[in-house]
Motif scaffolding. Structure first.
Motif, PDB file in Angstrom:
ATOM      1  N   ARG A 235       0.826  -1.205   0.000  1.00  0.00           N
ATOM      2  CA  ARG A 235       0.000   0.000   0.000  1.00  0.00           C
ATOM      3  C   ARG A 235       0.863   1.260   0.000  1.00  0.00           C
ATOM      4  O   ARG A 235       0.642   2.192  -0.789  1.00  0.00           O
ATOM      5  CB  ARG A 235      -0.897  -0.021   1.235  1.00  0.00           C
ATOM      6  CG  ARG A 235      -1.748   1.228   1.434  1.00  0.00           C
ATOM      7  CD  ARG A 235      -2.193   1.326   2.881  1.00  0.00           C
ATOM      8  NE  ARG A 235      -1.085   1.658   3.781  1.00  0.00           N
ATOM      9  CZ  ARG A 235      -1.142   1.598   5.096  1.00  0.00           C
ATOM     10  NH1 ARG A 235      -2.247   1.181   5.701  1.00  0.00           N
ATOM     11  NH2 ARG A 235      -0.107   1.942   5.835  1.00  0.00           N
ATOM     12  N   HIS A 237       4.075   1.472  -0.743  1.00  0.00           N
ATOM     13  CA  HIS A 237       4.926   1.493  -1.936  1.00  0.00           C
ATOM     14  C   HIS A 237       4.156   1.999  -3.152  1.00  0.00           C
ATOM     15  O   HIS A 237       4.722   2.703  -4.003  1.00  0.00           O
ATOM     16  CB  HIS A 237       5.463   0.083  -2.195  1.00  0.00           C
ATOM     17  CG  HIS A 237       6.295  -0.035  -3.435  1.00  0.00           C
ATOM     18  ND1 HIS A 237       7.583   0.462  -3.525  1.00  0.00           N
ATOM     19  CD2 HIS A 237       6.013  -0.583  -4.656  1.00  0.00           C
ATOM     20  CE1 HIS A 237       8.065   0.213  -4.731  1.00  0.00           C
ATOM     21  NE2 HIS A 237       7.139  -0.421  -5.447  1.00  0.00           N
ATOM     22  N   CYS A 238       2.876   1.662  -3.232  1.00  0.00           N
ATOM     23  CA  CYS A 238       2.069   1.974  -4.419  1.00  0.00           C
ATOM     24  C   CYS A 238       1.185   3.210  -4.225  1.00  0.00           C
ATOM     25  O   CYS A 238       0.352   3.508  -5.090  1.00  0.00           O
ATOM     26  CB  CYS A 238       1.187   0.785  -4.783  1.00  0.00           C
ATOM     27  SG  CYS A 238       2.092  -0.667  -5.356  1.00  0.00           S
ATOM     28  N   ARG A 241      -2.664   2.548  -4.330  1.00  0.00           N
ATOM     29  CA  ARG A 241      -3.212   1.902  -5.531  1.00  0.00           C
ATOM     30  C   ARG A 241      -2.844   0.423  -5.536  1.00  0.00           C
ATOM     31  O   ARG A 241      -1.733   0.055  -5.174  1.00  0.00           O
ATOM     32  CB  ARG A 241      -2.651   2.548  -6.797  1.00  0.00           C
ATOM     33  CG  ARG A 241      -2.969   4.023  -6.950  1.00  0.00           C
ATOM     34  CD  ARG A 241      -4.388   4.229  -7.376  1.00  0.00           C
ATOM     35  NE  ARG A 241      -4.671   5.615  -7.710  1.00  0.00           N
ATOM     36  CZ  ARG A 241      -5.826   6.033  -8.199  1.00  0.00           C
ATOM     37  NH1 ARG A 241      -6.810   5.167  -8.403  1.00  0.00           N
ATOM     38  NH2 ARG A 241      -6.023   7.306  -8.473  1.00  0.00           N
ATOM     39  N   PHE A 242      -3.772  -0.413  -5.963  1.00  0.00           N
ATOM     40  CA  PHE A 242      -3.480  -1.840  -6.085  1.00  0.00           C
ATOM     41  C   PHE A 242      -3.326  -2.188  -7.563  1.00  0.00           C
ATOM     42  O   PHE A 242      -2.224  -2.232  -8.078  1.00  0.00           O
ATOM     43  CB  PHE A 242      -4.565  -2.683  -5.415  1.00  0.00           C
ATOM     44  CG  PHE A 242      -4.188  -4.129  -5.249  1.00  0.00           C
ATOM     45  CD1 PHE A 242      -3.428  -4.533  -4.170  1.00  0.00           C
ATOM     46  CD2 PHE A 242      -4.585  -5.080  -6.178  1.00  0.00           C
ATOM     47  CE1 PHE A 242      -3.057  -5.875  -4.012  1.00  0.00           C
ATOM     48  CE2 PHE A 242      -4.228  -6.411  -6.032  1.00  0.00           C
ATOM     49  CZ  PHE A 242      -3.457  -6.810  -4.949  1.00  0.00           C
ATOM     50  N   CYS A 245      -1.303   0.337  -9.483  1.00  0.00           N
ATOM     51  CA  CYS A 245       0.047   0.646  -9.009  1.00  0.00           C
ATOM     52  C   CYS A 245       1.003   0.813 -10.186  1.00  0.00           C
ATOM     53  O   CYS A 245       0.996   0.014 -11.133  1.00  0.00           O
ATOM     54  CB  CYS A 245       0.542  -0.464  -8.080  1.00  0.00           C
ATOM     55  SG  CYS A 245       2.208  -0.198  -7.435  1.00  0.00           S
ATOM     56  N   LYS A 246       1.866   1.827 -10.114  1.00  0.00           N
ATOM     57  CA  LYS A 246       2.826   2.044 -11.199  1.00  0.00           C
ATOM     58  C   LYS A 246       3.868   0.933 -11.252  1.00  0.00           C
ATOM     59  O   LYS A 246       4.411   0.641 -12.322  1.00  0.00           O
ATOM     60  CB  LYS A 246       3.508   3.403 -11.002  1.00  0.00           C
ATOM     61  CG  LYS A 246       2.556   4.582 -11.194  1.00  0.00           C
ATOM     62  CD  LYS A 246       3.278   5.918 -11.022  1.00  0.00           C
ATOM     63  CE  LYS A 246       2.312   7.083 -11.225  1.00  0.00           C
ATOM     64  NZ  LYS A 246       2.986   8.390 -11.052  1.00  0.00           N
ATOM     65  N   ASP A 247       4.143   0.330 -10.104  1.00  0.00           N
ATOM     66  CA  ASP A 247       5.093  -0.786 -10.061  1.00  0.00           C
ATOM     67  C   ASP A 247       4.289  -2.090 -10.095  1.00  0.00           C
ATOM     68  O   ASP A 247       4.156  -2.790  -9.090  1.00  0.00           O
ATOM     69  CB  ASP A 247       5.941  -0.696  -8.794  1.00  0.00           C
ATOM     70  CG  ASP A 247       7.105  -1.683  -8.793  1.00  0.00           C
ATOM     71  OD1 ASP A 247       7.181  -2.514  -9.719  1.00  0.00           O
ATOM     72  OD2 ASP A 247       7.916  -1.626  -7.845  1.00  0.00           O
ATOM     73  N   ARG A 248       3.774  -2.414 -11.252  1.00  0.00           N
ATOM     74  CA  ARG A 248       2.896  -3.583 -11.373  1.00  0.00           C
ATOM     75  C   ARG A 248       3.622  -4.878 -11.011  1.00  0.00           C
ATOM     76  O   ARG A 248       3.006  -5.833 -10.531  1.00  0.00           O
ATOM     77  CB  ARG A 248       2.364  -3.680 -12.811  1.00  0.00           C
ATOM     78  CG  ARG A 248       1.399  -4.835 -13.049  1.00  0.00           C
ATOM     79  CD  ARG A 248       0.121  -4.681 -12.243  1.00  0.00           C
ATOM     80  NE  ARG A 248      -0.495  -5.972 -11.947  1.00  0.00           N
ATOM     81  CZ  ARG A 248      -1.711  -6.110 -11.431  1.00  0.00           C
ATOM     82  NH1 ARG A 248      -2.446  -5.051 -11.174  1.00  0.00           N
ATOM     83  NH2 ARG A 248      -2.196  -7.303 -11.161  1.00  0.00           N
ATOM     84  N   VAL A 251       3.001  -5.742  -7.398  1.00  0.00           N
ATOM     85  CA  VAL A 251       1.653  -6.275  -7.178  1.00  0.00           C
ATOM     86  C   VAL A 251       1.592  -7.729  -7.635  1.00  0.00           C
ATOM     87  O   VAL A 251       1.064  -8.601  -6.936  1.00  0.00           O
ATOM     88  CB  VAL A 251       0.606  -5.432  -7.921  1.00  0.00           C
ATOM     89  CG1 VAL A 251      -0.788  -6.039  -7.760  1.00  0.00           C
ATOM     90  CG2 VAL A 251       0.619  -4.002  -7.405  1.00  0.00           C
TER      91      VAL A 251
END
Length: 285
Positions: A235, A237-238, A241-242, A245-248, A251
């Motif tokens: 949470r 880190h992103c 956003r889940f 999230c920009k770092d998919r 996820v």
């Protein structure tokens, strides 16, 4: 979802709390078998499902105060019969569609009419009534929090159909096709009584619902399973956003660890994960 995900999700909030000694109960205005909700809720860790028959509701679409009074009666019985702490989910229905008729027509709300559109006005009127009913429930919880205290998390599971024209006007006709759009934005509140928070709820807007359970445990200082602790990390880190999230990759790694740990039974043919390591199966106490 309640059909396809039954017995496929482990490590959910009610299961974590049940492992910590909580009695886990959900109160629903619908029948146990409605869209397979009862079996699904049992499969994610709810010990007891109180449906429309159990709470003696004459109809599913009642004013919210009915469900809160049923909850208060259950809490009183629980305290006499069971020494465990209680996790109780309450589902309410008064602001829900349809809006063609005026429910509880004698109830007048200050400021109405709120809109020239009948359905929008009826939705807003019901919301105003529901806010008063919820505040009454909070007042009862404050007066009866007891030594253990109480934590009340409120959230809306979806927007009303009455808001759709306004969402379309703001976000466009394809809003429902865009997961991050205004169409999927709702709300939550957290209220505590005689239970100081260990951490504040995250100052993130919006906060994806996939992080809500973990955020509740973290804020309230309740025991965290490895999955919930990793959700809090993800949470932050992103940025709340889940799926957006920009770092998919982070996820996907989290989801894959849940699969390889036996907590999600979605991909029986998936190859074993090599790194990072799966979550360990531990008791959350």
């Amino acid at each position: 979802m309640t059909i396809t995900l039954q017995d496929k999700v482990a490590g959910a909030l009610p299961e974590v709390l049940a492992r910590c000694g909580y009695r886990t109960v959900v109160m629903t205005p619908m029948d146990f078998s409605f869209v397979n909700e009862g079996p699904f809720l049992k499969s994610i860790g709810f010990e007891t499902v109180l449906d429309i028959k159990d709470i003696a509701a004459p109809f599913y679409h009642l004013r919210d105060i009915f469900y809160y009074q049923a909850a208060e009666a259950f809490i009183a019985r629980h305290r006499k019969e069971d020494g465990r702490p209680l996790f109780l989910e309450i589902q309410t229905m008064f602001p829900h569609s349809p809006y063609e008729g005026r429910m509880e027509p004698e109830l007048k709300v200050e400021g109405e009419p709120f809109s020239g559109d009948f359905q929008a006005n009826e939705y807003l009127r019901r919301m105003a009534v529901a806010r008063g009913d919820f505040q009454h429930f909070l007042d009862k919880r404050e007066a009866d929090a007891g030594e253990r205290g109480a934590v009340v998390l409120e959230f809306g599971d979806h927007q009303s159909s009455a808001t759709k024209p306004f969402v379309d006007a703001i976000a466009g006709d394809d809003a429902l096709a865009t997961p991050g759009s205004l169409a999927y934005r709702t709300f939550y509140t957290l209220t505590t009584f005689n239970h100081p928070l260990r951490h504040p709820m995250p100052d993130l807007a919006p906060l994806d619902v996939g992080f809500l359970s973990a955020s509740l445990l973290d804020a309230a200082g309740l025991p965290m399973s490895p999955v919930m602790a990793d959700l809090v990390r993800l949470r932050d880190h992103c940025g709340g956003r889940f799926h957006g999230c920009k770092d998919r990759a982070e996820v996907d790694a989290h989801l894959r660890r849940r699969v390889d740990s036996g907590l999600l039974h979605l991909f029986p043919e998936a190859a074993p994960l090599r790194s990072p390591a799966p979550f360990q199966s531990v008791d959350a106490r």
